[in-house]
Design a protein around this motif. Sequence first.
Motif, mmCIF file in Angstrom:
data_model
loop_
_atom_site.group_PDB
_atom_site.id
_atom_site.type_symbol
_atom_site.label_atom_id
_atom_site.label_comp_id
_atom_site.label_asym_id
_atom_site.label_seq_id
_atom_site.Cartn_x
_atom_site.Cartn_y
_atom_site.Cartn_z
ATOM 1 N N VAL A 294 0.842 -1.201 0.000
ATOM 2 C CA VAL A 294 0.000 0.000 0.000
ATOM 3 C C VAL A 294 0.876 1.251 0.000
ATOM 4 O O VAL A 294 0.627 2.209 -0.756
ATOM 5 C CB VAL A 294 -0.954 0.000 1.208
ATOM 6 N N ALA A 295 1.905 1.271 0.835
ATOM 7 C CA ALA A 295 2.805 2.425 0.890
ATOM 8 C C ALA A 295 3.488 2.651 -0.460
ATOM 9 O O ALA A 295 3.612 3.791 -0.930
ATOM 10 C CB ALA A 295 3.854 2.222 1.985
ATOM 11 N N ALA A 296 3.929 1.561 -1.096
ATOM 12 C CA ALA A 296 4.591 1.683 -2.394
ATOM 13 C C ALA A 296 3.629 2.211 -3.453
ATOM 14 O O ALA A 296 3.998 3.069 -4.269
ATOM 15 C CB ALA A 296 5.155 0.328 -2.820
ATOM 16 N N ALA A 297 2.390 1.718 -3.438
ATOM 17 C CA ALA A 297 1.407 2.199 -4.408
ATOM 18 C C ALA A 297 1.107 3.676 -4.204
ATOM 19 O O ALA A 297 1.010 4.446 -5.173
ATOM 20 C CB ALA A 297 0.122 1.365 -4.294
ATOM 21 N N LEU A 298 0.976 4.099 -2.950
ATOM 22 C CA LEU A 298 0.696 5.504 -2.665
ATOM 23 C C LEU A 298 1.853 6.398 -3.103
ATOM 24 O O LEU A 298 1.643 7.486 -3.653
ATOM 25 C CB LEU A 298 0.427 5.690 -1.174
ATOM 26 N N ALA A 299 3.093 5.939 -2.866
ATOM 27 C CA ALA A 299 4.254 6.726 -3.292
ATOM 28 C C ALA A 299 4.275 6.877 -4.808
ATOM 29 O O ALA A 299 4.585 7.957 -5.344
ATOM 30 C CB ALA A 299 5.542 6.068 -2.803
ATOM 31 N N GLY A 300 3.937 5.804 -5.527
ATOM 32 C CA GLY A 300 3.907 5.882 -6.981
ATOM 33 C C GLY A 300 2.824 6.809 -7.488
ATOM 34 O O GLY A 300 3.049 7.614 -8.405
ATOM 35 N N ILE A 301 1.625 6.726 -6.892
ATOM 36 C CA ILE A 301 0.517 7.605 -7.305
ATOM 37 C C ILE A 301 0.868 9.067 -7.028
ATOM 38 O O ILE A 301 0.638 9.949 -7.868
ATOM 39 C CB ILE A 301 -0.772 7.202 -6.566
ATOM 40 N N ALA A 302 1.428 9.331 -5.860
ATOM 41 C CA ALA A 302 1.791 10.703 -5.512
ATOM 42 C C ALA A 302 2.784 11.286 -6.513
ATOM 43 O O ALA A 302 2.664 12.442 -6.933
ATOM 44 C CB ALA A 302 2.371 10.747 -4.105
ATOM 45 N N SER A 303 3.764 10.479 -6.923
ATOM 46 C CA SER A 303 4.829 10.996 -7.786
ATOM 47 C C SER A 303 4.344 11.381 -9.174
ATOM 48 O O SER A 303 5.035 12.103 -9.891
ATOM 49 C CB SER A 303 5.953 9.967 -7.897
ATOM 50 N N ILE A 304 3.166 10.911 -9.571
ATOM 51 C CA ILE A 304 2.586 11.390 -10.827
ATOM 52 C C ILE A 304 2.417 12.910 -10.765
ATOM 53 O O ILE A 304 2.535 13.610 -11.772
ATOM 54 C CB ILE A 304 1.235 10.697 -11.090
#
Length: 393
Positions: A294-304
């Motif tokens: 979940v943390a990795a997915a959130l970091a990826g979404i944020a970086s967009i």
Amino acid sequence: MRTYRQLFRAPEFTALFGTVSGQVAAGTVAGIGLGTLVYAATDSPLLSALSMFGASFAQLIGAATVLSWADRVPPRAALTGLAVFAALTTAVLAVPGLPIAALFAVIFAQGLANSVGGGVRYGLLAEILPAEGYILGRSLLNMSVGAMQIGGFAVGGALVAAVSPRGALLVGAGLQVVSALMARFGLSRRPPRATDRASVRATWRGNRQVWQPGVYIAMWVPNGLIVGCEALFVPYSPAAASVLFVTSAIGMLAGDAIAGRFVPPRLRFRLSGPLRWLLAAPYLLFFLELPLPVAAALAGIASIGYGATLLLQDRLLATTPEPLHGQALGLFGSGLLAMQAVGATLGGLIAQWVPPGTAMGILAIGSLLVSAALFVARVAPRRRAAELQPAAL
């Protein structure tokens, strides 16, 4: 100009792309070696971090003193000379027994040179490509920077382990030489964009002319605070920080591709605001204890959301006289790197007192508050003007 393939048909773009990519790879490989070397010599995490990122602060000083040179030197000669300077100074950093004070003096000199180099590179990009192609070209360069950093960290780490930190520095110096050759033989000879004399006074005058508080603050501060979140990936998840870094890099690459390739010009400025909200909002959930996926997915979404900075550069160029394009873009780049270093430092200081996830959430709140203040500052004058207009009869 709507596709990446069309970019490489533009004369000189391939050479500039190769030059920039080579310099980023060189700096990343050398940075790993330098940080390792300094930590081994001093046993100081602070000095090790400053050896890798301290040049960002020097770039800010350069932006206030020597940035006017970015538009007042021939681009090909400048890029070639700066790459040669980087190669020589990186080789000096590999000299055994170099005092720490001398090492940081070299790093400071590199930062000053880079403050001019960024303006020269991206000012030249605006010359090589038509106005409608700049954002597409810059998005591709941003994607290359991300890819080169990922590859550079991997190669640099392997060189440090298999050879030595000094070996990584010498490989970095060699890559700078390759970049110098690509610039010298791949770019055409062009005159400077501005013809008056470069000086500290000219730098101050130019900075005043290009200064747009709303645009620069929007490009620097929300971005820098979220880089502070990323600087806490290691203490947040020591065993799996690389997963967070990789997903964050993938998100950033996706954001640059979307912003550069698919957002039409008429929507660029409007969408920069929502993307800044996206950049920070997912990190609010880091107040909670999150599973790694979940943390990795959130970091990826944020970086967009980093694509917002790319869209704002279009606004910056559209409102800046052409002879000052290099200085405007150089000021953007130097300020951005400095603010990212400030964000990383601030994140580390907060994490001394609270858990890393809490510190990341606090930085995200700060980023959102800055974006909200920028929105109010932009919208409020329009509302007041509308209220003052006489009612229609």
